[in-house]
Design a protein around this motif. Structure first.
Motif, mmCIF file in Angstrom:
data_model
loop_
_atom_site.group_PDB
_atom_site.id
_atom_site.type_symbol
_atom_site.label_atom_id
_atom_site.label_comp_id
_atom_site.label_asym_id
_atom_site.label_seq_id
_atom_site.Cartn_x
_atom_site.Cartn_y
_atom_site.Cartn_z
ATOM 1 N N SER A 7 -8.327 -2.432 -4.759
ATOM 2 C CA SER A 7 -7.377 -1.345 -5.000
ATOM 3 C C SER A 7 -8.122 -0.124 -5.530
ATOM 4 C CB SER A 7 -6.315 -1.783 -6.006
ATOM 5 O OG SER A 7 -6.900 -1.925 -7.285
ATOM 6 N N THR A 8 -7.432 1.017 -5.520
ATOM 7 C CA THR A 8 -8.060 2.225 -6.066
ATOM 8 C C THR A 8 -8.354 2.062 -7.555
ATOM 9 O OG1 THR A 8 -5.862 3.212 -6.327
ATOM 10 C CG2 THR A 8 -7.117 3.852 -4.378
ATOM 11 N N SER A 9 -7.554 1.294 -8.257
ATOM 12 C CA SER A 9 -7.840 1.071 -9.688
ATOM 13 C C SER A 9 -9.108 0.232 -9.873
ATOM 14 C CB SER A 9 -6.656 0.437 -10.405
ATOM 15 O OG SER A 9 -6.343 -0.810 -9.850
ATOM 16 N N ASP A 10 -9.448 -0.585 -8.869
ATOM 17 C CA ASP A 10 -10.688 -1.358 -8.932
ATOM 18 C C ASP A 10 -11.929 -0.460 -8.843
ATOM 19 O OD1 ASP A 10 -9.395 -3.840 -9.063
ATOM 20 O OD2 ASP A 10 -9.387 -4.054 -6.873
ATOM 21 N N LEU A 11 -11.768 0.724 -8.259
ATOM 22 C CA LEU A 11 -12.928 1.605 -8.066
ATOM 23 C C LEU A 11 -13.641 1.916 -9.376
ATOM 24 C CD1 LEU A 11 -11.665 4.149 -5.379
ATOM 25 C CD2 LEU A 11 -13.460 2.438 -5.105
ATOM 26 N N SER A 12 -12.885 2.158 -10.417
ATOM 27 C CA SER A 12 -13.541 2.482 -11.689
ATOM 28 C C SER A 12 -14.037 1.237 -12.415
ATOM 29 C CB SER A 12 -12.600 3.281 -12.593
ATOM 30 O OG SER A 12 -11.441 2.518 -12.868
ATOM 31 N N ARG A 13 -13.311 0.137 -12.287
ATOM 32 C CA ARG A 13 -13.686 -1.079 -13.006
ATOM 33 C C ARG A 13 -14.746 -1.906 -12.295
ATOM 34 N NH1 ARG A 13 -7.989 -2.361 -12.868
ATOM 35 N NH2 ARG A 13 -8.735 -4.123 -11.680
ATOM 36 N N LYS A 14 -14.737 -1.893 -10.965
ATOM 37 C CA LYS A 14 -15.610 -2.778 -10.193
ATOM 38 C C LYS A 14 -16.470 -2.017 -9.180
ATOM 39 C CE LYS A 14 -12.184 -6.494 -10.275
ATOM 40 N NZ LYS A 14 -11.371 -7.394 -9.446
ATOM 41 N N SER A 15 -16.826 -0.790 -9.492
ATOM 42 C CA SER A 15 -17.544 0.018 -8.504
ATOM 43 C C SER A 15 -18.843 -0.643 -8.044
ATOM 44 C CB SER A 15 -17.814 1.419 -9.044
ATOM 45 O OG SER A 15 -18.625 1.359 -10.198
ATOM 46 N N ALA A 22 -19.847 -3.538 0.081
ATOM 47 C CA ALA A 22 -19.844 -2.586 1.191
ATOM 48 C C ALA A 22 -21.204 -2.501 1.873
ATOM 49 C CB ALA A 22 -19.420 -1.209 0.690
ATOM 50 N N LEU A 23 -22.271 -2.827 1.169
ATOM 51 C CA LEU A 23 -23.584 -2.858 1.806
ATOM 52 C C LEU A 23 -23.687 -4.016 2.789
ATOM 53 C CD1 LEU A 23 -25.846 -1.939 -1.225
ATOM 54 C CD2 LEU A 23 -25.402 -0.542 0.809
ATOM 55 N N ARG A 24 -22.887 -5.055 2.591
ATOM 56 C CA ARG A 24 -22.890 -6.220 3.485
ATOM 57 C C ARG A 24 -21.891 -6.088 4.626
ATOM 58 N NH1 ARG A 24 -23.707 -8.612 -1.571
ATOM 59 N NH2 ARG A 24 -21.504 -9.021 -1.957
ATOM 60 N N ARG A 25 -20.701 -5.557 4.315
ATOM 61 C CA ARG A 25 -19.635 -5.435 5.323
ATOM 62 C C ARG A 25 -18.614 -4.420 4.833
ATOM 63 N NH1 ARG A 25 -16.322 -11.030 4.372
ATOM 64 N NH2 ARG A 25 -16.243 -10.868 2.116
ATOM 65 N N PRO A 26 -17.790 -3.881 5.732
ATOM 66 C CA PRO A 26 -16.803 -2.876 5.324
ATOM 67 C C PRO A 26 -15.835 -3.421 4.273
ATOM 68 C CG PRO A 26 -17.018 -2.907 7.699
ATOM 69 C CD PRO A 26 -17.783 -4.095 7.177
ATOM 70 N N VAL A 27 -15.464 -2.547 3.353
ATOM 71 C CA VAL A 27 -14.535 -2.877 2.275
ATOM 72 C C VAL A 27 -13.324 -1.968 2.401
ATOM 73 C CG1 VAL A 27 -14.197 -2.826 -0.231
ATOM 74 C CG2 VAL A 27 -16.381 -3.608 0.712
ATOM 75 N N THR A 28 -12.138 -2.530 2.368
ATOM 76 C CA THR A 28 -10.908 -1.748 2.411
ATOM 77 C C THR A 28 -10.460 -1.436 0.990
ATOM 78 O OG1 THR A 28 -10.232 -2.803 4.481
ATOM 79 C CG2 THR A 28 -8.505 -1.739 3.186
ATOM 80 N N ILE A 29 -10.097 -0.174 0.774
ATOM 81 C CA ILE A 29 -9.562 0.253 -0.513
ATOM 82 C C ILE A 29 -8.077 0.553 -0.304
ATOM 83 C CG2 ILE A 29 -9.700 1.947 -2.384
ATOM 84 C CD1 ILE A 29 -12.264 0.277 -2.087
ATOM 85 N N THR A 30 -7.238 -0.060 -1.122
ATOM 86 C CA THR A 30 -5.799 0.144 -0.993
ATOM 87 C C THR A 30 -5.269 1.021 -2.120
ATOM 88 O OG1 THR A 30 -5.265 -1.823 -2.288
ATOM 89 C CG2 THR A 30 -5.483 -2.113 0.099
ATOM 90 N N GLN A 31 -4.167 1.670 -1.833
ATOM 91 C CA GLN A 31 -3.444 2.434 -2.848
ATOM 92 C C GLN A 31 -1.972 2.119 -2.662
ATOM 93 O OE1 GLN A 31 -3.555 6.732 -2.478
ATOM 94 N NE2 GLN A 31 -3.756 6.897 -4.697
ATOM 95 N N ARG A 32 -1.345 1.607 -3.697
ATOM 96 C CA ARG A 32 0.040 1.140 -3.631
ATOM 97 C C ARG A 32 0.216 0.111 -2.520
ATOM 98 N NH1 ARG A 32 0.705 6.746 -4.703
ATOM 99 N NH2 ARG A 32 1.422 7.060 -6.828
ATOM 100 N N ASN A 33 -0.746 -0.779 -2.428
ATOM 101 C CA ASN A 33 -0.752 -1.891 -1.467
ATOM 102 C C ASN A 33 -0.838 -1.462 -0.005
ATOM 103 O OD1 ASN A 33 -0.640 -3.974 -3.433
ATOM 104 N ND2 ASN A 33 1.544 -3.556 -3.674
#
Length: 84
Positions: A7-15, A22-33
């Motif tokens: 999720s977008t909230s994960d961006l700050s906590r788990k960047s 993402a270096l291994r494979r594409p990662v999807t980032i969601t916002q409001r699911n």
């Protein structure tokens, strides 16, 4: 195996984790699911861009002048051939 989702909230906590994944494979980032972004390594991105279709569609109002002139000339030839 499906792409990992954060999720977008994960961006700050788990960047760091997101970047590592993402270096291994594409990662999807969601916002409001809802999927909003894809993070991927630059090699995959460049490969996708290289495979992209270079053709473009234009309206006659936005068409580059040289292409418009070429198109109009081709249409004139087609009309003349059809009338003959």
């Amino acid at each position: 195996m499906s792409d990992p989702i954060f999720s977008t909230s994960d961006l700050s906590r788990k960047s760091g984790d997101i970047i590592a994944e993402a270096l291994r494979r594409p990662v999807t980032i969601t916002q409001r699911n809802k999927p909003r972004l894809v993070v991927m390594n630059v090699e995959d991105y460049e490969r996708l861009r290289a495979q992209a279709d270079p053709r473009r569609a234009y309206s006659t109002a936005e068409m580059p002048r040289d292409l418009l002139e070429e198109t109009l000339a081709a249409m004139d030839r087609y009309i003349k051939d059809d009338e003959a």
